[in-house]
Design a protein around this motif. Structure first.
Motif, PDB file in Angstrom:
ATOM      1  N   GLN A 120       1.339   4.374  -6.401  1.00 45.97           N
ATOM      2  CA  GLN A 120       1.900   4.482  -5.052  1.00 45.97           C
ATOM      3  C   GLN A 120       2.361   5.909  -4.763  1.00 45.97           C
ATOM      4  O   GLN A 120       2.155   6.435  -3.659  1.00 45.97           O
ATOM      5  CB  GLN A 120       3.079   3.517  -4.906  1.00 45.97           C
ATOM      6  N   SER A 154      -2.756  -2.056  -3.829  1.00 48.42           N
ATOM      7  CA  SER A 154      -4.078  -2.209  -3.214  1.00 48.42           C
ATOM      8  C   SER A 154      -4.248  -1.241  -2.050  1.00 48.42           C
ATOM      9  O   SER A 154      -5.309  -0.645  -1.866  1.00 48.42           O
ATOM     10  CB  SER A 154      -4.276  -3.646  -2.733  1.00 48.42           C
ATOM     11  N   ASP A 155      -3.184  -1.070  -1.267  1.00 44.99           N
ATOM     12  CA  ASP A 155      -3.244  -0.138  -0.147  1.00 44.99           C
ATOM     13  C   ASP A 155      -3.438   1.292  -0.638  1.00 44.99           C
ATOM     14  O   ASP A 155      -4.200   2.064  -0.045  1.00 44.99           O
ATOM     15  CB  ASP A 155      -1.967  -0.233   0.683  1.00 44.99           C
ATOM     16  N   ARG A 184      -6.546   3.667   0.325  1.00 41.54           N
ATOM     17  CA  ARG A 184      -6.387   5.002   0.891  1.00 41.54           C
ATOM     18  C   ARG A 184      -7.223   6.010   0.113  1.00 41.54           C
ATOM     19  O   ARG A 184      -7.803   6.935   0.693  1.00 41.54           O
ATOM     20  CB  ARG A 184      -4.919   5.415   0.874  1.00 41.54           C
ATOM     21  N   VAL A 204      -8.436  -5.093   0.127  1.00 43.42           N
ATOM     22  CA  VAL A 204      -7.600  -5.620   1.212  1.00 43.42           C
ATOM     23  C   VAL A 204      -8.243  -6.919   1.684  1.00 43.42           C
ATOM     24  O   VAL A 204      -9.058  -6.928   2.606  1.00 43.42           O
ATOM     25  CB  VAL A 204      -7.483  -4.609   2.369  1.00 43.42           C
ATOM     26  N   ILE A 258      -2.744  -5.653   4.899  1.00 42.05           N
ATOM     27  CA  ILE A 258      -2.880  -4.274   5.389  1.00 42.05           C
ATOM     28  C   ILE A 258      -1.503  -3.612   5.420  1.00 42.05           C
ATOM     29  O   ILE A 258      -0.532  -4.197   5.895  1.00 42.05           O
ATOM     30  CB  ILE A 258      -3.515  -4.257   6.788  1.00 42.05           C
ATOM     31  N   ARG A 259      -1.430  -2.379   4.924  1.00 41.70           N
ATOM     32  CA  ARG A 259      -0.164  -1.657   4.892  1.00 41.70           C
ATOM     33  C   ARG A 259      -0.255  -0.260   5.514  1.00 41.70           C
ATOM     34  O   ARG A 259       0.742   0.466   5.549  1.00 41.70           O
ATOM     35  CB  ARG A 259       0.343  -1.531   3.450  1.00 41.70           C
ATOM     36  N   SER A 260      -1.444   0.135   5.957  1.00 42.76           N
ATOM     37  CA  SER A 260      -1.612   1.467   6.535  1.00 42.76           C
ATOM     38  C   SER A 260      -2.892   1.496   7.359  1.00 42.76           C
ATOM     39  O   SER A 260      -3.699   0.553   7.322  1.00 42.76           O
ATOM     40  CB  SER A 260      -1.688   2.526   5.432  1.00 42.76           C
ATOM     41  N   GLY A 269      -5.743   1.183   5.137  1.00 51.56           N
ATOM     42  CA  GLY A 269      -5.933  -0.206   4.734  1.00 51.56           C
ATOM     43  C   GLY A 269      -6.642  -1.009   5.805  1.00 51.56           C
ATOM     44  O   GLY A 269      -7.490  -1.862   5.508  1.00 51.56           O
ATOM     45  N   TYR A 291     -10.222  -2.830   5.352  1.00 52.82           N
ATOM     46  CA  TYR A 291     -10.415  -4.252   5.655  1.00 52.82           C
ATOM     47  C   TYR A 291     -11.605  -4.449   6.593  1.00 52.82           C
ATOM     48  O   TYR A 291     -12.446  -5.330   6.383  1.00 52.82           O
ATOM     49  CB  TYR A 291      -9.148  -4.832   6.284  1.00 52.82           C
ATOM     50  N   TRP A 299      -3.387  -4.398  14.124  1.00 47.85           N
ATOM     51  CA  TRP A 299      -3.955  -3.255  13.403  1.00 47.85           C
ATOM     52  C   TRP A 299      -5.224  -2.696  14.046  1.00 47.85           C
ATOM     53  O   TRP A 299      -5.856  -1.804  13.479  1.00 47.85           O
ATOM     54  CB  TRP A 299      -4.275  -3.654  11.960  1.00 47.85           C
ATOM     55  N   THR A 358       3.927   2.486   7.260  1.00 51.11           N
ATOM     56  CA  THR A 358       2.604   2.194   7.814  1.00 51.11           C
ATOM     57  C   THR A 358       2.042   3.362   8.612  1.00 51.11           C
ATOM     58  O   THR A 358       0.828   3.459   8.807  1.00 51.11           O
ATOM     59  CB  THR A 358       2.644   0.963   8.741  1.00 51.11           C
TER      60      THR A 358
END
Length: 731
Positions: free
Chosen positions: A199, A230-231, A235, A259, A265-267, A270, A274, A297, A480
């Motif tokens: 991270q 995962s995010d 990235r 994703v 989804i976090r960004s 992401g 997806y 998103w 995000t």
């Protein structure tokens, strides 16, 4: 060290300490008694703290030597308690590399294992007698009451919150320090250390270091990764794609189902991952577009021009309800990591126990609103007991409490009911894992704000905990990188709630609120809202009107001053409350950088703080000091703070050259400053990522320091921490 080695080191120390500039008469009974008391303390097993008198240029002086570094705070407080009103003691330890007066023999004796202090007393016989009596008694007390080591373990949740907040705010220095603490914490497992490292590297786009991790391939193959990990991996993949790619190209170069659901989804990266993953596995562009719209998103995914064209919304919707249910299609979708597609297929099936494991698999992997809704329907149809049994089999029993609750209802249950503290904490963990997916959906954040306002107005006993939760929610939204309708309202609520309900005087929570206020000001507010914020702070600031809270108060003034609208004078009142309390006596208790900042800042508000020359300082300030030479580049977007820091440093070190940098993007001037300076200081809590990343790359492995805050004092302290990169010359 053997007993003989201890004795030899003591004899060398005494011979050196009581010579040269130290003119005290050692044959005096009181002095010889203290020397003997010190010898016994040094030779004890383990060695104990000792106190020795000295005289420097007719100034009475004392050295306090702690063989164990852990004794430092304990001894400092005892000195203040024993003789605080009679001595000039600022509480700062002697630097281990100090070459001033009697410091070298003291540091040689300690050999890097302990801490020493020094302080002056008044040139007055009565004062000297008082100090001598007090410190002699303290020495005797230390002989009979040895130091007891207390190990205080920092709260793990606080460490994680600090790390998360630093990553979200782009504060690389603070994030690195927090990560270092977490990596060395025995409570963090090896795999979780790896998760945190990933991270961190992704947050600051350190892709080469991320690619070099030996465990990287294992992370991609792992089935049960935290959403933030995962995010981070998503990235990495998106950052390496060309500007425009086909879905086939993505499928050939992707790393798997990183994703699996819109809820994961976090960004913006992401969201793009997806969309690419779903489309490249044969899903229709209309279905993917609809999911991204509902989840909030779609705009993030459309930032890429290749996806903007595909997700334009021009395709005809696909009527999946008319298609027959196919169990094999569900299994295939789950196997390919397309959880939302699996849930949509299951929506066409009648509730059945044999299909429940498939739904729970989709629920656990995706935690999407669709999965929650469908599971609630099946729970009503099949009965709660059956669903609870299957939930327990997949280790998700605690989450069942949330199946009947929206986010707003969950907040009411946790903070408005009578849940025991342990249950409230457990359900909060579940809530934190799922709340971002819900607040991203249009209109949901406003529902949470309204519920939180009702709870705070009710005066419930858990109101302060609710403020902490809202602070966590705000920083998750910041992470995000997305604009969200209602975020301004959330920040306004947090500031008002903190002022009303938090009577604890907890500095850490106040620091988090100040960070939130800084983001609020940076986003832009009206003069009337600015005035209200300052007035709110003024009404809550009494607990921080102390020596311990002085540096924090100064930084608060500087942050507010950086955004002060014309014609709004309420900040003058706030500044006066803090700065007008500083007296000559306070100069002995406050750190030099904060005092310098206060002296520089006060005239901006029509005030004056006693200057340093009016006070008697410790030996370090009384005798000549080395003058730092060379060049320093300071980067910060708070230009006024940088200017004050430059002026303070040049005044203290006339041989120092200070360059100010404040570009928001990577420029030649910015790179040149990083490339040519002896020391680079970055205020990454008052910076842009593009600029700090360019500075770090241009700097390479040369000396670099991160300021711990945004204000002047933190910039000055960062330069002093990095002083070894600058040459020194004796004036």
């Amino acid at each position: 060290m053997t007993a003989q080695e201890q004795m030899d080191s003591w004899q060398r120390f005494i011979a050196s300490f009581y010579s040269g500039p130290n003119t005290i008469e050692t044959k005096r009974a009181t002095v010889s008694s203290l020397i003997e008391q010190g010898r016994q303390a040094w030779l004890a097993q383990p060695s104990r703290p000792l106190l020795l008198p000295a005289e420097l240029g007719s100034w009475p002086c004392w050295y306090v030597i702690c063989p164990d570094r852990a004794q430092a705070t304990w001894i400092r407080d005892l000195i203040r308690a024993a003789a605080g009103s009679w001595i000039d003691f600022d509480g700062r330890p002697i630097p281990p590399d100090s070459r001033k007066v009697l410091d070298p023999p003291v540091n040689e004796l300690l050999a890097g294992t302990g801490v020493a202090y020094r302080f002056l007393t008044a040139r007055d016989s009565v004062s000297n007698e008082k100090v001598l009596a007090a410190l002699t008694q303290l020495g005797r007390t230390l002989t009979h009451r040895p130091f007891r080591r207390i190990e205080l373990t920092p709260h793990l949740g606080r460490l994680l919150t600090d790390f998360s907040g630093a990553c979200a705010a782009g504060a690389e220095g603070l994030a690195a320090r927090s990560l270092g603490l977490l990596e060395n914490d025995h409570r963090i497992s090896g795999i979780n250390r790896l998760f945190l490292k990933v991270q961190f590297l992704a947050a600051f786009e350190r892709w080469e270091e991320l690619d070099a991790l030996p465990e990287l391939r294992d992370l991609f193959n792992m089935e049960d990764r935290p959403a933030l990990v995962s995010d981070a991996l998503a990235r990495r993949v998106i950052s390496g794609l060309p500007e425009s790619v086909s879905t086939q190209y993505f499928l050939e170069n992707a790393e798997g189902a990183l994703v699996p659901s819109v809820a994961a989804i976090r960004s913006a990266a992401g969201a793009a991952y997806y969309a690419f993953w779903s489309l490249s596995n044969g899903e229709s562009d209309s279905r993917v577009t609809d999911r991204l719209k509902v989840s909030g998103w779609i705009d993030a995914a459309r930032r890429r021009s290749d996806l903007a064209e595909i997700l334009a919304g021009n395709a005809q919707p696909v009527d999946v309800s008319a298609e027959p249910f196919n169990t094999g299609a569900v299994r295939q979708a789950l196997g390919e990591g397309r959880v939302d597609a699996a849930v949509e297929i299951l929506q066409r099936a009648s509730p059945a126990e044999d299909l429940l494991p498939l739904l729970l698999q989709a629920f656990v992997k995706g935690m999407s609103e669709q999965a929650f809704t469908l599971l609630r329907e099946w729970k009503n149809a099949l009965g709660p007991a059956l669903v609870e049994k299957h939930l327990a089999q997949v280790g998700q029993s605690p989450a069942s409490a949330a199946l009947d609750l929206s986010l707003a209802s969950a907040v009411t249950r946790i903070f408005g009911g009578s849940l025991p503290a342990t249950d409230r904490e457990r359900e909060m963990e579940i809530l934190r894992g799922n709340w971002l997916a819900e607040v991203m959906r249009p209109g949901q954040l406003q529902n949470v704000i309204e519920v939180a306002m009702e709870l705070l107005n009710s005066g419930h006993e858990s109101a302060v905990e609710l403020v902490d939760a809202l602070l966590d929610l705000e920083i998750d939204i910041v992470r995000t990188g997305q604009f969200m309708v209602g975020l301004e309202g959330l920040r306004e609520l947090v500031i008002t709630a903190w002022v009303i309900v938090d009577e604890s005087g907890q500095k850490r929570r106040a620091e988090r609120v100040l960070d939130l206020i800084s983001r609020t000001l940076d986003a832009g507010i009206s003069p009337s809202d600015y005035k209200r914020i300052v007035e709110d702070l003024l009404g809550r600031w009494e607990p921080f009107l102390t020596a311990a809270g002085f540096s924090f108060s100064l930084e608060t003034i500087e942050v507010l001053a950086a955004y002060r609208p014309a014609g709004i004078d309420v900040l003058d009142t706030f500044a006066a409350v803090i700065l007008s309390r500083v007296s000559i006596h306070d100069l002995r208790r406050l750190d030099r950088s904060s005092i310098d900042t206060a002296v520089s800042l006060a005239p901006e508000f029509g005030l004056q703080v006693p200057v340093l020359e009016q006070a008697t300082f410790a030996v370090a300030d009384e005798l000549p000091a080395a003058d730092l030479q060379g060049s320093v580049a300071i980067y910060s977007l708070m230009e006024a703070a940088t200017r004050r820091a430059r002026d303070i440093l040049i005044q203290r070190f006339p041989g120092l050259r200070v360059v100010m940098v404040s570009d928001k993007v990577a420029t030649d001037a910015l790179r040149n400053a990083a490339d040519t300076s002896d020391l680079l200081v970055i205020a990454d809590r008052a910076a842009t990522h593009a600029a700090t990343d360019a500075l770090r790359r241009a700097r390479g492995g040369r000396p670099l320091e991160y300021a711990t805050g945004k204000g002047t004092a933190s910039l000055v302290d960062a330069v002093l921490r990095g002083a070894q990169a600058l040459s020194s010359a004796s004036p």
